[in-house]
Structure formats: structure tokens, C-alpha cells
Write an enzyme that holds these catalytic residues in place. Structure first.
Site, PDB file in Angstrom:
ATOM      1  N   ASP A 464      35.093  33.391  49.937  1.00 21.26           N
ATOM      2  CA  ASP A 464      36.395  32.722  49.987  1.00 21.26           C
ATOM      3  C   ASP A 464      36.639  32.049  51.348  1.00 21.26           C
ATOM      4  O   ASP A 464      37.369  31.076  51.445  1.00 21.26           O
ATOM      5  CB  ASP A 464      37.511  33.728  49.710  1.00 21.26           C
ATOM      6  CG  ASP A 464      37.384  34.351  48.325  1.00 21.26           C
ATOM      7  OD1 ASP A 464      36.268  34.338  47.781  1.00 21.26           O
ATOM      8  OD2 ASP A 464      38.388  34.840  47.795  1.00 21.26           O
ATOM      9  N   GLU A 539      33.813  29.699  41.074  1.00 20.00           N
ATOM     10  CA  GLU A 539      34.221  30.854  40.264  1.00 20.00           C
ATOM     11  C   GLU A 539      35.505  30.480  39.560  1.00 20.00           C
ATOM     12  O   GLU A 539      36.537  30.323  40.197  1.00 20.00           O
ATOM     13  CB  GLU A 539      34.403  32.105  41.122  1.00 20.00           C
ATOM     14  CG  GLU A 539      35.200  31.906  42.407  1.00 20.00           C
ATOM     15  CD  GLU A 539      35.344  33.200  43.212  1.00 20.00           C
ATOM     16  OE1 GLU A 539      34.337  33.627  43.795  1.00 20.00           O
ATOM     17  OE2 GLU A 539      36.455  33.766  43.228  1.00 20.00           O
TER      18      GLU A 539
END
Ligand SMILES: *[C@@H]1O[C@H](CO)[C@@H](O)[C@H](O)[C@H]1NC(C)=O
Ligand SMILES: *[C@@H]1O[C@H](CO)[C@@H](O)[C@H](O)[C@H]1NC(C)=O
Ligand SMILES: *[C@@H]1O[C@H](CO)[C@@H](O)[C@H](O)[C@H]1NC(C)=O
Ligand SMILES: *[C@@H]1O[C@H](CO)[C@@H](O)[C@H](O)[C@H]1NC(C)=O
Ligand SMILES: *[C@@H]1O[C@H](CO)[C@@H](O)[C@H](O)[C@H]1NC(C)=O
Ligand SMILES: *[C@@H]1O[C@H](CO)[C@@H](O)[C@H](O)[C@H]1NC(C)=O
Ligand SMILES: *[C@@H]1O[C@H](CO)[C@@H](O)[C@H](O)[C@H]1NC(C)=O
Ligand SMILES: *[C@@H]1O[C@H](CO)[C@@H](O)[C@H](O)[C@H]1NC(C)=O
Ligand SMILES: CC(=O)N[C@H]1CO[C@H](CO)[C@@H](O)[C@@H]1O
Length: 891
Positions: A464, A539
């Protein structure tokens, strides 16, 4: 006094008996994993590992496992302390006592060696969670500050400590995901009570002569005329002279491959006392066979071996690696979206996220099922977020031609950067010098493990968030020192990047929860379209993946089964972790209730869920593959979130814990070529994901009403081109005249009339209305839902079923619709004599819709090792009553 001595003797003998016969390694170059362990909490054993690690120390009362690696929970399940079936049922996992894991645990094993003059012995770790003291034969080998981090593999010279009979004791310290560089689960599932502590990867012993080699690296250089010109292959390994004298060394490199005689190179040199040098052997393979991802070609594999002999002619050590000839590069387009290229061809990643077992138990057959399902789906890639696991994972991917995206994980210590706004500082401390050192050692270890495998696509050094400058430079230097030849991706998102790597070119803008099918095709400006089909989504999904009833009944108690449809906003332990955004099915259920009507029973809920899931995954895959060749902002890749769960979960999966592919799976399933419905542009696309195939194609478009009446029939002739998507039919005008819900059937045929793709869509007058402006990081809300309730009122259809066993591993089922109305959403499931699901299995197609009078034959195939005693097939559809039909023997 007397009694004590007798007892001590008994336990000594017991320890001795178990391990006496086992000579772990006995020749130079040989390496073997410690095959079994005794383990016990350190509470009650006392701190003195000097004593515990002496041969003969009694472990009769400890837990015993006959496997080479397991976390504490994994070991305790293996040892029979916990039962998986019970643990995974209801919320039993919550009841495991976590307190027992707040102290270190000790792993202990005994093994024999044959030490002697000129022989050297090494102990290899590949990471122990979270850190460990290591003792051998009453001496400390490493302290927990040295052996720290789940991925930090270390090599220890234990020559001076070994004897014929050896005892190894490892004290593994508790793991805290926020403080340790370990393997965490984020919001995927409940956290195991032990946080994955323990010997989760093999611990190995290696014997060598006077010269020891580190892991072999293979550097390949292919010319531009792929496969048509010689390839240079350099074998590299670091060599250590372990003695106090100069040694004359002969290095022998051998490269063997599928279609040529082994290439051999030798090199003789002297190695000063206690010195270290990199051995480099250049070889040439005249006609290299090229390795391809499965959809594009074969997987020829080569092996490389580097051996060192000393002047006395003796073998001292060797190191081996499997490799393939292929290149991987990546480019950023004008939008800073990444495209990977394999062997020079742009490669659209269509992948899925992978979850290992919740207790990190490793099973090669289970991994094989994962890869076979990935290929069956028409996907080409698996992303491992911080779950790099073991070398055999990559070896199988090499063989099956599936690309792997390993990397570090998000949301815990791994991303404790001051600029990470998602972490609870200071619960998560920022990195100390020791953490940087652990991360560096981890990167070195993973690089060495992954370096030669042709299945590896890239390494993501962040998920992330991108690593800070210091960590980035440590990571890059590790890659550089070990001849990494692949793209390095700084993170899986566009939140920022290090100038040392440049932008990652991947987006992480959701969704993770339910969005309608038209989300993926929407045409609002890219800046407000988040996860829709453009760029590289690392994702993302509508979050679906509801298991079928047979699976749900295995892990949900009756009250939870009832609440699935009676209490749509309830927190469920088998959804994501408690406290996450995904512990209820609220967003999903709101859509289900609004679009399909309130369910009237559990069976009705599960049927509607399968419809929702099928539609959601199909639209996502359709959208990404259709937009591959789109000019203004192509879709360059997509990782479906996720392929599977770490335990019996209720969402984020295409197949469930038991291996059953549900609506989500068959919605996502896409052939090499496919015909696709774009509900936003009211257009039909064809996609061709092979490289070389091209030719004439026919696209047939049929529309019928819910009553089976023909509304529209049309066909077009087109040319397909490899590796391309194209928009071939516009149905906007046709749909202007359609006032009710209809079924749309698209069939793609080749020149010979063979069906390449056949898909049926249910189309309402309107699509769901997205409220893009109210998007959250995990979904985009719908302001007006589509109304599918007319589909609840379809007339029943009669479908005849003929099931035939076609040998050991195949069953064909012929469905024929006897009725004048479509037979909607028919699923097939093979059962054994007890009525249990037969798994793992792949169906050519499933959850199919038949036109009035249409006949379709679908074949199920066993996945390798599955037991195969199909006795009957269970058939049920939205408007087709369930039947269970016997499978006939082949005539
Ligand atoms: C675990 O328990 C289930 C029933 O709850 C039983 O069927 C199964 O055999 C047990 N497994 C083991 C390994 O004992
Ligand atoms: C597991 O990790 C979490 C998060 O860091 C921590 O709160 C918890 O105490 C850990 N559990 C154990 C048994 O160490
Ligand atoms: C792409 O990234 C570069 C930095 O490497 C930046 O300067 C440029 O503005 C970015 N382009 C777009 C379209 O975002
Ligand atoms: C594959 O697709 C890309 C992107 O659409 C295109 O540029 C390329 O020419 C295609 N063909 C081959 C053979 O790679
Ligand atoms: C579930 O929550 C939604 C709001 O998210 C609410 O509108 C709805 O009434 C709730 N349903 C039930 C059955 O409580
Ligand atoms: C894809 O293209 C290749 C060659 O370009 C062709 O041989 C193959 O049949 C095509 N497949 C489909 C389904 O159109
Ligand atoms: C739509 O209906 C009108 C009036 O019946 C007809 O003239 C027209 O051809 C139809 N259009 C299509 C695309 O079917
Ligand atoms: C289905 O078949 C049964 C038995 O053959 C028959 O009685 C029934 O009318 C049929 N129903 C439909 C909807 O065709
Ligand atoms: C292909 C086909 O038409 N099959 C059958 C469909 O159902 C009718 C009865 O409704 C049969 O007569 C057909 O043979």
C-alpha cells in the site's frame, strides 16, 4: 535418588531411539531439512537451552510432529492437540488460548552426522517467526537478535559443534505483527492465536568440504531474435575457503536442458586462506528453448549446477538451480500505468491474490490445485502479498507456466513509514536500525530464493505504501548484489514512490466490496472511476465469493446459516477480521435485497448470492480484458481480490476452502478467446488473449424474452487478431426497442463453426446507477438499483440430464432444455456415494443458461490427485428444480 536415575535413563533412551538411525547428510554438497520436531512451551522447561540442546534430553512429554516445518498452531494441529474441523467451525477459533503463546516455545530435534577431518557443517535457516535463539549440542549458535525476522535466512558454520549424535534446540519468540517483520493477515481473516510464531520454513543442515558455496545464481542473456540465436548463461556463486591454507579449486559448471547435451565449463583458481570470492562461469546455449506463460507456449526448463572440487580431487560442494529462458520487462505508458512484457510481448496480467493456510501449513497438492484453477479460469498470474512461502511453490509455477508476483505486505511493521496514514502509530513503532538490518537480510534471502525461477514476474518491495529511501536503497542493493534480472515494483499503489525506483504504475483504488457489473465499464473520467477497467489494478473486486450450501454447512452453525438471510447486517466471524470494514455483508446484502428481492429461505439466499457473485466477477474480468487494446487508457493488468481464503471464508474468493468453485469462479472463467457484453456501451467485444492466433470469426447475437420469445437474432463476420480486444457489434439501437428484461446470448465461432465462447447475460432495461462522487476507498455506492425481480417469476423449465463417466477422471453431462422458456443459471456438482462433493474438479463451464430447446454438453475433469468416484451429479437452476442424476458408466 535411585528412582530419579532410572527415570533419566529411560528418557535418555527414548530420545536416542527415535533419532539414532537418521544420518541427516553424509556427503559433501548434501543438504537436508530437519525432518521432525518435538515442541513445548518454554513455560515449565526453564531457560537453559544449553541443557535442552544436549543429545538425550528427554522430550517424551512434549508434542511431536513428523513434518519439517510448522508454526505453533500448525504444529499443534498436526500433533492432534487441535482439530482443524472443529477449529474452523463457527467461532471456535476465537476460543484458542492466546495466552499460551505469549511466552517463547522450544522446537527440538535430534539427528546423526558423520563428522571427521576436512568435513564442514552448516545450519541454514530461512526465517523463523518472529526471532529465535538457536542451540546445538549444548552451545549457542545464534541469539534472537541475530536470527530475527520471518524471512531472514541465515547460514551458521556449526562444524566445531557437531558430533555423531546431535541435538538442536530453537527457542522461538512470540510474534507481534506491529513490532516484528513477520507474516500478518491484515483484515483478511481472524489472526491465528500464535500470530504464526515458529519454524515456519525448513531448517537445514549441509555438509561440505574445504570450500563452501552459497546459492547459485543464473544470469541469462537472450538475443533479440528470441530462441534463434545463442543465449549466454553465466553461473555465479560465492565461494568460501573454510580452511587456514590456500586451496586450489576447480569449479565445474553444467547447464542441462530439454533438447541439447549438457554444456560444461570448468575453471581452476586458487583461493587464499579464509577468503571469499564470486565464481563466474560463462556458458553458451546455442538454441535456447524459450519459456512462456501457459497461454502463450511451453515451459521448457533448464537446470544449472556448479560444483567445486579441491586439488585432492575431492568433491567439496555443489549448488543447483532451475531456470528458464525468458525475459520480463515493464514499461510505463503516458498515464504512468505499468505494462509487463514477457519475451518482448505486452502481457496483460489477469491474476488473483493468494492466501496461504491460516496456520501457514504447506501442501504441494493444495498449491497445485490453486495453479490448476488459475489456469482453468484463464488467468495467468498469482500475487503473493508478503506470503512468499517455499521454493517448491515457484518450482511448480515454473512447470505449469503461471506468473508469480511475490512481495512484502501492507498494514503492519513492514510499512511503518512516518508517511503511512493508515497505521496506528505508535502502537506500530517506526523502524529502528535493527529493523533495517532484518529487512535487508530478508531481501537478500528472498532474492537468492527467487532469482532463477522463470515464473517470477516482479518483486513488490511495498504494497500500500512505498518503502522509505533508506529501506529502498537496502532492498535495491540486495537485488543488485544477487543478479536480479526482473522489474522491481516499489508498491502496489499510486500513493507515492521513491525516486530510486520511479512510479510503480499500479493503482490500489478499490473496490473491495460490492459494486455493480457496469462499474468496470463505466465511461466517466478516469480521475473519478477508481478501480474501473483502466490501468493496472493491483488488488480489486466486488468482494464476492459466497460458498455453496454444501460448504457453508461445514463451517457455519444453524444460527449463522439462518442469519445469513434473516439478519443481513450481522457481523460474521467468517467474513473479514473483526473491526475491519468487511465483517458484515451489509453492502452486498443491500444490493441483493434491492435487486433480487428479499430471500425467502437459506436456499433462495444462496441461489441469489451465486447470481450476484457470478455477475460481479464476470463483469470485472470482461471489463479488464475488453479494455486491453483501448486507445485512450488501456487496462494493462488486474489482480482479482482474492483467489482463495486462508480458511473457510464467506467472501473474497473464487473457490472456497474445500476447493469448490462457485458462481464467483464460473463468472470469472474466461477462455483464450471470448465474447464479452459491455452493459455501458451496449456493445459486444471479442478478446483474443493468445499471441499468434488470428482468423475469421463469427459472432452470433440472440436475444429472447423471459418467456422465451425471440426478440432479436443477428450475426457478424469479423477477423480476430492475437493479443487484442475489439469492439465488434453495437446493440444500442436494438435495445432501444427492448422494454422488458431479456436474455442475451453471445456465441463466438471459428472458421469451422466450432464454439470458442458462449455466454448468456441477463439484461434489464436500465443498469445500476453508480454514485461515483460518494466513493469510499472500498466501494462506490449505488443510488438506484437495477430490478431483477422479474427473474424470480420465470416459468419453470424442464431440463433433461444425462451424465456419463468417461473414464477415471472425466464425467460429461448433457443438459437439454425441454421447455419453451430459458433454463436459467443451472449449476452442476459431482457427488460421491455418500453424497459429498467431489473436489477438486474443473468444469468446462458451469452456472449456465440454456435457450429454449438448447442442448449443451459440459465435461468435468479431476484435478490431478483428487479422488474420483463420481456416483451422481446434482443439478439445480433458478427456474429448474433440483435433481440428482446417476452417472452412467461409459458404454
Ligand atoms: C476432527 O474432528 C472431526 C469431527 O469433528 C473428525 O471427523 C475428524 O476425523 C477429526 N480429525 C482428526 C485429524 O482427528
Ligand atoms: C499478535 O500481534 C498483535 C498485533 O501486533 C498483538 O496485539 C498480539 O498481542 C500478538 N499476539 C501474540 C500472541 O503475541
Ligand atoms: C508520471 O510520473 C512522472 C514521475 O516519474 C511525473 O513527472 C509525471 O507527471 C507522471 N505522469 C502522469 C500522467 O501522471
Ligand atoms: C499485443 O498487445 C499489445 C497491446 O494491445 C500490442 O501493442 C501488441 O502489438 C500485441 N501483439 C503482440 C504480438 O504482442
Ligand atoms: C441494514 O443496514 C442498512 C443500512 O446500511 C439499513 O438500511 C437496513 O435497514 C438494515 N437492514 C436490517 C435488516 O437491519
Ligand atoms: C486468437 O488469435 C489467433 C491468432 O491471431 C487465432 O489463431 C485464434 O483462433 C484467435 N482466437 C480467437 C478465439 O479468436
Ligand atoms: C425498433 O422498432 C421500430 C418500430 O417498430 C423499427 O422500425 C426499428 O427497425 C426497430 N429497430 C431495431 C434496431 O430493431
Ligand atoms: C416438465 O415435465 C413434466 C414431466 O414430463 C411435465 O409434467 C411438465 O408439464 C413439464 N413442465 C414444463 C414446464 O414443461
Ligand atoms: C434440441 C431440442 O430441441 N431438444 C428437445 C427440446 O425439447 C423438446 C420437448 O419440449 C424435444 O422434443 C426436443 O427434442
Amino acid at each position: 535418588m535411585r528412582l530419579t536415575r532410572v527415570l533419566a535413563l529411560v528418557s535418555l533412551t527414548a530420545g536416542f531411539h527415535e533419532t539414532k538411525a537418521r544420518t541427516l547428510v553424509s556427503s559433501p554438497g548434501q543438504i537436508a531439512a530437519i525432518p521432525s520436531w518435538d515442541l513445548q512451551s518454554s513455560a515449565g522447561i526453564g531457560p537453559d537451552l544449553n541443557i535442552v540442546s544436549r543429545p538425550g534430553f528427554g522430550t517424551g512429554s512434549w508434542h511431536h510432529v513428523k513434518i519439517s516445518k510448522c508454526t505453533l498452531m500448525g504444529c499443534l494441529v498436526e500433533a492432534g492437540v487441535y482439530n482443524e474441523t472443529d477449529l474452523f467451525y463457527s467461532d471456535n477459533l476465537r476460543k484458542v488460548d492466546a495466552q499460551q503463546f505469549s511466552v517463547p516455545w522450544i522446537y527440538r530435534s535430534e539427528f546423526s552426522l558423520e563428522p571427521g577431518p576436512g568435513k564442514h557443517f552448516f545450519l541454514y535457516t530461512h526465517g523463523i517467526s518472529s526471532r529465535a535463539d538457536i542451540f546445538l549440542n549444548g552451545h549457542q549458535v545464534a541469539s534472537a537478535s541475530e536470527q530475527a525476522g520471518s524471512f531472514a535466512g541465515k547460514t551458521y558454520d556449526v562444524t566445531k559443534l557437531v558430533s555423531r549424535q546431535n541435538a538442536l534446540a530453537i527457542r522461538a519468540y512470540p510474534t507481534d505483527y506491529y513490532r516484528d517483520l513477520a507474516l500478518g493477515w491484515v483484515d483478511w481473516n481472524p489472526w491465528p492465536a500464535d500470530n504464526g510464531t515458529g519454524v515456519w520454513r525448513d531448517v537445514e543442515i549441509k555438509q561440505t568440504g574445504a570450500v563452501q558455496l552459497e546459492q547459485l545464481r543464473v544470469v541469462t542473456r537472450l538475443g533479440p531474435r528470441l530462441g534463434n540465436e545463442p543465449a549466454k548463461v553465466t553461473l555465479k556463486a560465492r565461494a568460501h575457503n573454510l580452511e587456514d591454507f590456500t586451496i586450489r579449486v576447480t569449479a565445474i559448471g553444467v547447464v542441462s536442458g530439454p533438447n541439447h547435451r549438457p554444456v560444461v565449463r570448468t575453471h581452476t583458481f586458487t583461493l587464499p586462506p579464509r577468503s571469499v570470492t564470486d565464481i563466474l562461469l560463462d556458458t553458451v546455449v546455442e538454441k535456447p528453448a524459450i519459456w512462456w506463460p501457459r497461454q502463450w507456449g511451453g515451459q521448457p526448463l533448464y537446470s544449472a549446477k556448479l560444483t567445486v572440487m579441491t586439488a585432492d580431487g575431492g568433491l567439496s560442494d555443489f549448488t543447483e538451480a532451475e531456470f528458464g529462458f525468458r525475459t520480463v520487462t515493464s514499461t510505463l505508458n503516458a498515464h504512468n500505468d505499468t505494462t509487463f512484457h514477457i519475451n518482448g510481448h505486452p502481457f496483460q496480467v489477469i491474476g488473483a491474490g493468494y492466501a496461504p493456510d491460516i496456520f501457514l501449513r504447506w501442501s504441494l497438492p493444495k498449491w497445485e490445485t490453486t495453479l490448476r484453477y488459475i489456469l482453468d479460469l484463464g488467468f495467468n498470474t498469482v500475487r503473493l502479498e508478503g506470503k512468499n512461502e517455499h521454493p517448491s511453490l515457484y518450482r511448480l509455477a515454473n512447470r505449469l507456466g503461471v506468473m508469480i508476483m511475490p512481495g512484502w505486505e501492507c498494514c503492519d511493521k513492514w510499512e511503518a513509514w512516518p508517511y503511512n496514514t493508515d497505521l496506528p502509530f505508535p502502537t506500530v513503532p517506526v523502524w529502528s536500525d535493527a529493523d533495517y538490518a532484518i529487512a535487508h537480510a530478508s531481501m537478500l534471502h528472498e532474492t537468492a530464493m527467487l532469482q532463477s525461477h522463470p515464473s517470477v514476474l516482479t518483486y513488490l518491495i511495498g504494497s500500500d505504501y512505498w518503502p522509505d529511501e533508506h529501506a529502498t536503497s537496502l532492498y535495491l542493493s540486495a537485488f543488485h548484489s544477487l543478479d536480479w534480472q526482473l522489474p522491481i515494483t516499489d508498491s502496489a499503489s499510486k500513493r507515492g514512490f521513491s525516486p530510486q525506483t520511479g512510479p510503480s504504475g499500479m493503482k490500489m483504488d478499490g473496490p473491495y466490496d460490492w459494486v455493480p457489473p457496469n462499474y468496470w465499464f463505466d465511461t466517466v473520467p478516469a480521475s473519478s472511476r477508481y478501480g474501473a477497467a483502466f490501468g493496472f489494478g493491483s488488488e480489486l473486486s466486488a468482494g464476492v465469493g459466497t460458498p455453496e450450501l454444501s460448504s457453508l454447512r461445514k463451517f457455519l452453525p444453524p444460527v449463522d446459516l439462518a442469519d445469513l438471510w434473516r439478519a443481513p447486517n450481522k457481523s460474521l466471524f467468517h467474513m473479514s477480521r473483526e473491526g475491519s470494514k468487511f465483517e458484515t455483508r451489509e453492502i452486498y446484502n443491500a444490493a441483493l435485497w434491492n435487486r433480487w428481492g428479499a430471500p425467502s429461505s437459506l436456499e433462495d439466499y444462496v441461489m441469489k448470492a451465486q447470481l450476484m457473485d457470478y455477475e460481479a466477477t464476470r463483469a470485472q474480468v470482461d471489463g479488464y480484458v475488453a479494455m486491453w487494446s483501448e486507445k485512450s487508457r488501456p487496462a494493462t493488468g488486474m489482480v482479482y481480490w482474492m483467489g482463495n481464503n486462508a480458511w473457510p471464508g464467506l467472501h473474497w474468493q473464487l473457490w472456497d476452502w474445500y476447493g469448490r468453485g462457485m458462481g464467483a469462479y464460473y463468472g470469472a472463467k474466461m477462455g483464450r478467446e471470448a465474447v464479452v457484453w459491455d452493459s455501458v456501451r451496449k456493445a459486444v467485444w471479442i478478446v483474443n488473449r493468445s499471441l499468434i492466433e488470428m482468423g475469421r470469426r463469427r459472432v452470433e447475437v440472440d436475444i429472447v424474452g423471459l418467456d422465451g420469445r425471440i426478440v432479436y437474432e443477428g450475426k457478424v463476420e469479423v477477423r480476430t487478431e492475437g493479443n487484442r480486444s475489439q469492439r465488434v457489434v453495437e446493440l444500442g439501437e436494438v435495445f432501444q426497442n427492448v422494454t422488458t428484461m431479456v436474455f442475451l446470448r453471445l456465441v463466438l465461432r471459428d472458421e469451422k463453426g466450432i464454439v470458442l465462447s458462449r455466454r448468456v447475460y441477463w439484461v434489464a432495461k436500465e443498469v445500476d446507477v453508480l454514485d461515483w462522487e460518494r466513493s469510499e476507498w472500498y466501494y462506490t455506492p449505488v443510488s438506484n438499483y437495477v430490478d431483477y425481480t422479474a427473474l424470480n417469476r420465470l416459468s419453470p423449465a424442464n431440463v433433461s440430464v444425462l451424465a456419463v463417466n468417461r473414464g477415471k477422471s472425466e464425467v460429461s453431462v448433457t443438459l437439454e432444455n425441454q421447455s419453451e422458456v430459458p433454463a436459467f443459471f443451472i449449476s452442476l456438482n459431482l457427488l460421491d456415494a455418500e453424497g459429498s462433493d467431489i473436489l477438486p474438479v474443473t468444469w468446462e463451464d458451469n452456472y449456465v443458461t440454456l435457450w429454449p430447446k438448447e442442448k449443451l454438453t459440459l465435461t468435468a475433469r479431476a484435478v490431478g490427485f483428487g479422488k474420483w468416484d463420481a456416483v451422481s451429479v446434482q443439478v439445480i437452476g433458478k427456474n429448474v428444480a433440483q435433481v440428482i442424476v446417476k452417472v452412467a458408466r461409459k458404454r
